[in-house]
Design an enzyme around this catalytic site. Structure first.
Site, mmCIF file in Angstrom:
data_model
loop_
_atom_site.group_PDB
_atom_site.id
_atom_site.type_symbol
_atom_site.label_atom_id
_atom_site.label_comp_id
_atom_site.label_asym_id
_atom_site.label_seq_id
_atom_site.Cartn_x
_atom_site.Cartn_y
_atom_site.Cartn_z
ATOM 1 C CG ASP A 201 -1.877 1.097 1.314
ATOM 2 O OD1 ASP A 201 -2.798 1.112 0.483
ATOM 3 O OD2 ASP A 201 -1.722 1.973 2.187
ATOM 4 C CD GLU A 266 -2.302 2.336 -3.311
ATOM 5 O OE1 GLU A 266 -3.499 2.629 -3.476
ATOM 6 O OE2 GLU A 266 -1.760 2.347 -2.184
#
Length: 531
Positions: A201, A266
């Site tokens: 993330d 990401e």
């Protein structure tokens, strides 16, 4: 392709655990529920699953605020439930990728509680602390994504701490080597438990500028009309620091100690994201970079062509992971309906496009049903972003509502609870899995397209070479023998191809020799005879 490179050209199915399947009737999805529904995912023909965080968390940001990186939150089950889920997934031939949210933790993490006690304890420098300016203001102008400034005053330390997201999500201080070692240790815990990789993330948020310099104004044209002050800044110093690259090499070195493991990072940024994806996946860094560039409203041949071409031109040794939807953005069928006449036609066309792009692919739960966002009332919201910016920005809850399994059951068969954490409404209910186990449905098309990709070396690993065609036509070759042509509009379009095409999959197609006519959102994927 080497066994260790299973991820190259793979298709991953993203699960949002709170909304996939509730096994215990509390209105919230859980790990046993996911395990129960794994055969559905296997039936699609994907290679892997990615589950959003299931670690212990106070759920201020629905699990993206982690208080214990090596245990399961009771709302999702136990470590035993996790092990059973991984075992069942592997038995069905599915790899398991789990979300690692290591740019920040929860403010309830024991190490943050220790860090905030004083300036000289063992964890004092594990988070990002800074003295106030002489007038008491924060050390710089950095903004938080979810609203307000990115610095929160702590009366105990008489300092500010930095948070890119909620104030309950303090950022780790990656400039401290002990922090890096600790977080790598938490990743090793899950690798030893059998996971096949990590979705990292906010992978470009790990390091901050040591000098805490002010971010300049965002120079993009739309920035001053943005709803969030965060978007009015060019985040030159609060993220995207060069030290990220060295840490990514440490992650890669850890995973390379195991067989056939992979990372997908990401990479979210309004500036130079494609270039950053290439940089982050070159050499011994990430295996794949997850792109935001197709998660917006843009729906044109030039947009898709430029993103893919730019990536491979600038990072020939890198590898992208493309997606049209996820848990943070409105679902793509709803975003792109202004370019379509029929929701199902658009859903099938989008699947055919995404699953014929060069790179790896990520699908989001419910995408295979052609779902659009659920329209929610303010009192139904749980997302802090939606609550803070309502009604100009409604947040992320609309794409996170529960998966619908059976149109004849309450809450679409997701839960037996009287009330679920987010509601299931009729526009979603009528698209349940049970209603789409028929030929010609969006669900059946996803299965057909995924089978075609898996069986075609061209579609899985072939180079993508674009044809010189005018808008709204997007055309390209994959590998040596596969031609793909899409009409990205609601009007019929005719073009001449330099050679005949033998259709394998099609929608709204008419052929007369080399003349191809595609109706609204029509497409054809087929073999050719000399393009």
């Amino acid at each position: 392709m080497a066994k260790n490179e299973w991820w190259r050209g793979s298709v991953t199915y993203q699960i949002y655990p709170r909304s996939f399947m509730d096994s215990d009737g509390d209105g919230v999805g859980d790990l046993p529920g996911i395990t129960q529904r794994l055969p559905h995912i296997a039936s699609l023909g994907v290679d892997a699953i990615w589950i959003s965080p299931v670690f212990k968390s106070p759920m201020k940001d629905m699990g993206y605020d982690v208080s214990d990186y090596t245990d399961i939150d009771p709302s999702f089950g136990t470590l035993g439930d996790f092990d059973a889920f991984v075992a069942r997934a592997h038995a069905l031939g599915l790899k398991v990728i789990i979300d690692q949210v290591i740019s920040h933790s929860s403010d309830e993490h024991p190490y943050f509680k220790e860090s905030r006690k004083s300036r000289d304890n063992s964890k004092a420098d594990w988070y990002v602390w800074a003295d106030p300016n002489l007038d008491g203001t924060p050390p710089n102008n950095w903004q938080a994504i979810f609203g307000g400034g990115a610095w929160e005053w702590d009366a105990g330390r008489r300092q500010y701490y930095f948070h890119n997201f909620l104030r309950e999500q303090p950022d780790w201080n990656f400039h401290n080597p002990e922090v890096q070692d600790h977080l790598l240790g938490t990743m090793k815990f899950w690798l030893d438990r059998g996971v096949d990789g990590f979705r990292l993330d906010t992978v470009n948020f790990y390091f901050h500028d040591r000098l805490l310099r002010d971010n300049p104004a965002n120079y993009l044209e739309w920035s001053q009309d943005a709803v969030k002050p965060y978007d009015m800044q060019y985040c030159l110093y609060s993220k995207n620091q060069p030290e990220n690259l060295t840490f990514l090499e440490r992650i890669r070195a850890l995973l390379d100690q195991y067989d056939a493991r992979a990372t997908v990072g990401e990479v979210g940024d309004a500036h130079h994201a494609i270039e950053m994806m290439g940089e982050y996946t070159s050499g011994k860094r990430l295996n794949m970079a997850y792109s935001f560039d197709m998660l917006g409203p843009d729906f044109s041949a030039e947009h898709f062509r430029s993103r893919i071409k730019n990536f491979f031109d600038k990072a020939p040794d890198g590898w992208p992971c493309w997606a049209f939807s996820n848990h943070d953005v409105p679902r793509h069928v709803g975003r792109w309906m202004p370019h379509a006449k029929d929701q199902d036609d658009l859903a099938r066309q989008a699947a055919a496009m995404l699953l014929s792009f060069e790179g790896s692919v990520c699908l989001y739960q419910g995408e295979e049903l052609g779902q659009v966002d659920t329209l929610l009332e303010f009192e139904e919201l749980t997302d802090p972003q939606g609550i803070n910016f309502w009604p100009e920005a409604t947040g992320r809850d609309g794409c996170r509502t529960p998966m619908v399994w059976d149109a004849g059951q309450p809450h679409g068969g997701f839960s037996i609870a009287e009330k679920t954490w987010l509601p299931v409404k009729n526009p979603q209910l009528i698209r349940a899995v049970s209603a789409q186990e028929t030929e010609g449905s969006v669900l059946s098309f996803y299965r057909e397209m995924l089978a075609l990709r898996k069986d075609s070396a061209d579609l899985k690993l072939g180079k993508q070479v674009f044809l010189d065609l005018p808008e709204p036509l997007l055309g390209y070759m994959r590998g040596d023998n596969t031609l793909c042509l899409f009409n990205l509009s609601a009007a019929s379009v005719t073009c001449e191809l330099p050679a005949n095409i033998a259709p394998v999959l099609q929608q709204s197609l008419s052929l007369k020799g080399n003349s191809v006519t595609l109706g609204a959102n029509g497409f054809v994927i087929g073999t050719h005879s000399g393009v």
